[in-house]
Design an enzyme around this catalytic site. Structure first.
Site, PDB file in Angstrom:
ATOM      1  N   ASP A 112      37.841  43.387  42.863  1.00  0.00           N
ATOM      2  CA  ASP A 112      37.209  44.406  43.711  1.00  0.00           C
ATOM      3  C   ASP A 112      36.517  45.496  42.897  1.00  0.00           C
ATOM      4  O   ASP A 112      35.917  46.413  43.465  1.00  0.00           O
ATOM      5  CB  ASP A 112      38.224  45.014  44.691  1.00  0.00           C
ATOM      6  CG  ASP A 112      39.447  45.605  44.016  1.00  0.00           C
ATOM      7  OD1 ASP A 112      39.760  45.193  42.883  1.00  0.00           O
ATOM      8  OD2 ASP A 112      40.101  46.480  44.616  1.00  0.00           O
ATOM      9  N   HIS A 113      36.558  45.383  41.575  1.00  0.00           N
ATOM     10  CA  HIS A 113      35.848  46.310  40.702  1.00  0.00           C
ATOM     11  C   HIS A 113      34.820  45.594  39.818  1.00  0.00           C
ATOM     12  O   HIS A 113      34.132  46.240  39.040  1.00  0.00           O
ATOM     13  CB  HIS A 113      36.837  47.064  39.810  1.00  0.00           C
ATOM     14  CG  HIS A 113      37.797  47.915  40.573  1.00  0.00           C
ATOM     15  ND1 HIS A 113      37.702  49.285  40.629  1.00  0.00           N
ATOM     16  CD2 HIS A 113      38.865  47.585  41.350  1.00  0.00           C
ATOM     17  CE1 HIS A 113      38.672  49.771  41.388  1.00  0.00           C
ATOM     18  NE2 HIS A 113      39.388  48.746  41.839  1.00  0.00           N
TER      19      HIS A 113
ATOM     20  N   HIS B  53      47.996  50.540  35.326  1.00  0.00           N
ATOM     21  CA  HIS B  53      47.808  49.624  36.451  1.00  0.00           C
ATOM     22  C   HIS B  53      48.397  48.273  36.049  1.00  0.00           C
ATOM     23  O   HIS B  53      49.008  48.142  34.980  1.00  0.00           O
ATOM     24  CB  HIS B  53      46.324  49.534  36.805  1.00  0.00           C
ATOM     25  CG  HIS B  53      46.039  48.862  38.106  1.00  0.00           C
ATOM     26  ND1 HIS B  53      46.767  49.098  39.241  1.00  0.00           N
ATOM     27  CD2 HIS B  53      45.096  47.929  38.451  1.00  0.00           C
ATOM     28  CE1 HIS B  53      46.297  48.376  40.229  1.00  0.00           C
ATOM     29  NE2 HIS B  53      45.282  47.648  39.773  1.00  0.00           N
TER      30      HIS B  53
ATOM     31  N   HIS C 225      39.867  43.425  37.723  1.00  0.00           N
ATOM     32  CA  HIS C 225      40.237  42.975  39.059  1.00  0.00           C
ATOM     33  C   HIS C 225      38.966  42.816  39.883  1.00  0.00           C
ATOM     34  O   HIS C 225      38.020  43.601  39.747  1.00  0.00           O
ATOM     35  CB  HIS C 225      41.196  43.963  39.729  1.00  0.00           C
ATOM     36  CG  HIS C 225      42.628  43.765  39.320  1.00  0.00           C
ATOM     37  ND1 HIS C 225      43.612  44.695  39.559  1.00  0.00           N
ATOM     38  CD2 HIS C 225      43.232  42.722  38.672  1.00  0.00           C
ATOM     39  CE1 HIS C 225      44.775  44.238  39.093  1.00  0.00           C
ATOM     40  NE2 HIS C 225      44.566  43.067  38.546  1.00  0.00           N
TER      41      HIS C 225
ATOM     42  N   HIS D 122      38.426  47.881  35.081  1.00  0.00           N
ATOM     43  CA  HIS D 122      39.379  46.818  34.788  1.00  0.00           C
ATOM     44  C   HIS D 122      38.902  45.515  35.414  1.00  0.00           C
ATOM     45  O   HIS D 122      37.934  45.505  36.195  1.00  0.00           O
ATOM     46  CB  HIS D 122      40.789  47.187  35.276  1.00  0.00           C
ATOM     47  CG  HIS D 122      40.923  47.385  36.748  1.00  0.00           C
ATOM     48  ND1 HIS D 122      40.286  48.405  37.434  1.00  0.00           N
ATOM     49  CD2 HIS D 122      41.630  46.700  37.696  1.00  0.00           C
ATOM     50  CE1 HIS D 122      40.602  48.342  38.717  1.00  0.00           C
ATOM     51  NE2 HIS D 122      41.409  47.320  38.905  1.00  0.00           N
TER      52      HIS D 122
END
Length: 301
Positions: free
Chosen positions: A64-65, A140, A62, A60
Site C-alpha cells: 500500500d506504499h 514497523h 509494503h 517501506h
C-alpha cells in the site's frame, strides 16, 4: 510549502479511498512520498505535472506504499521523459523494480537511480542548495523510514534604503545578503542587521508512516512545522495497533505534543471505520493543532 495528499488510507484501495502517496512542494522542489496503487491517476486528478517529479521517497516495501511505483515509472517513459529520476527506499527496491522492467521489456527512456537504505540511524540522503532530506527510522513489521524535509535558511533581504544611505557599492550586495558586515572607507563597520531584513524562516516537514508509537523519533522531528503521523486506529483498538505495529490517533497526537511540532496531520486510516472525523476528535484531546489528511486535500503553510 505545499502538501497534496494523493492517498492516505491503509491496506487496499477502494472506490473512494486510496493508499498512501503524497506530493510535497518545498522551495520549488517537488517530492513524491510513497507511491501506493493508483498514484499516477491521483497525480492527474490533482493536476500535478509528472515532469516536475525528480525524486521519489518510499518508506517501506509494503504494497500500500509501493505498488504504484512501477506503473508511475513506466508512464514516465511513455510520456517521453529524459530527465533523471531518483528513487530512495529500503534495500531490495532496486531488484524489485528492475525485475519488473526486465520481464516486461520496458526499460526507461531516462536514467533511473536507486538510493537503497539500510541504516537504522537517521542520515542525510538528499541535499542541494535549498533543501535537505534526512531519514526518520521507524518501527514497523519491516524495515521502514520516515522522511524529514528541511528548507535551508534563505539569504537575508537587502534593505535598499540603508545601503544607499551608506553609499555601499552594488558589488557588495551579495556579501550583505549572505550575512556579511561592511567596512566603509573611513574604517567604520556597518553591522549586517542595519543593512538587511530577516529572511522568511525556513520550513520543515516530517513524514512518519508506518510506525508503532515510538518516542525515539522525537529528537529528530523536534520543533518541525508540520508532522504527518500515521493514525491507523482509534484508541479503542490500541491493542490491535500494538500488535500490528501501527499507531492510534491519540498516540500520534502525543508524539506531536512531546516533539513540540506546530501542526499535526493525521492519515493512514484503517478502512474499518465509517468516517475519519473521530480521529481528529481523539487527537484534539491531546494536541491542539490537528488537521485531517484526506485524498485530494492540499495544505499550504
Amino acid at each position: 510549502m505545499n502538501l497534496t495528499i494523493l492517498g492516505c488510507y491503509a491496506a487496499t484501495p477502494r472506490t473512494l479511498t486510496n493508499p498512501t502517496s503524497q506530493v510535497l512542494e518545498i522551495r520549488n522542489r517537488l517530492f513524491l512520498i510513497d507511491c501506493g496503487e493508483g498514484t499516477q491517476v491521483q497525480l492527474r486528478k490533482n493536476k500535478i505535472k509528472f515532469s516536475k517529479i525528480n525524486h521519489i521517497f518510499i518508506s517501506h516495501l509494503h504494497g500500500d506504499h509501493l505498488y504504484g511505483l512501477i506503473g508511475t515509472i513506466s508512464t514516465f517513459s511513455l510520456l517521453g521523459r529524459t530527465t533523471d529520476l531518483h528513487v530512495y527506499g529500503p534495500k531490495g527496491i532496486k531488484e524489485l523494480i528492475l525485475l519488473q522492467l526486465k520481464l516486461t521489456e520496458s526499460w526507461t527512456t531516462y536514467s533511473l537511480f536507486f538510493h537503497e537504505l539500510e541504516s537504522k540511524e537517521s542520515e542525510v540522503i538528499f541535499e542541494d542548495q535549498k533543501v535537505i532530506v534526512k531519514t526518520i527510522p521507524l518501527k514497523h513489521r519491516v524495515y521502514t523510514n520516515g522522511y524529514l524535509f528541511q528548507e535551508k535558511p534563505a539569504e537575508r533581504k537587502l534593505n535598499a534604503e540603508a545601503v544607499q544611505q551608506y553609499g555601499i557599492h552594488v558589488a557588495y550586495y551579495q556579501k550583505i545578503k549572505n550575512g556579511g558586515n561592511i567596512t566603509l572607507d573611513d574604517g567604520s563597520v556597518i553591522e549586517n542587521e542595519k543593512l538587511t531584513f530577516d529572511p522568511v524562516p525556513p520550513m520543515s516537514y516530517a513524514f512518519c508512516s508506518d510506525t508503532v508509537y515510538n518516542e525515539d523519533i522525537i529528537p529528530i522531528i523536534k520543533d518541525v512545522d508540520v508532522l504527518y503521523h500515521e493514525a491507523t486506529f482509534l484508541n479503542s483498538e490500541a491493542a490491535l495497533a500494538q500488535k500490528t505495529l501501527h499507531s492510534t490517533a491519540k498516540e500520534a497526537a502525543t508524539i506531536a505534543l512531546k516533539a513540540n511540532v506546530k501542526h499535526l496531520i493525521l492519515g493512514h486510516y484503517s478502512t474499518r471505520y465509517d468516517g475519519i472525523e473521530p480521529f481528529k476528535t481523539e487527537a484534539l484531546e491531546v494536541f491542539p493543532n490537528v488537521l485531517l489528511g484526506d485524498d485530494g486535500v492540499s495544505f499550504n503553510f
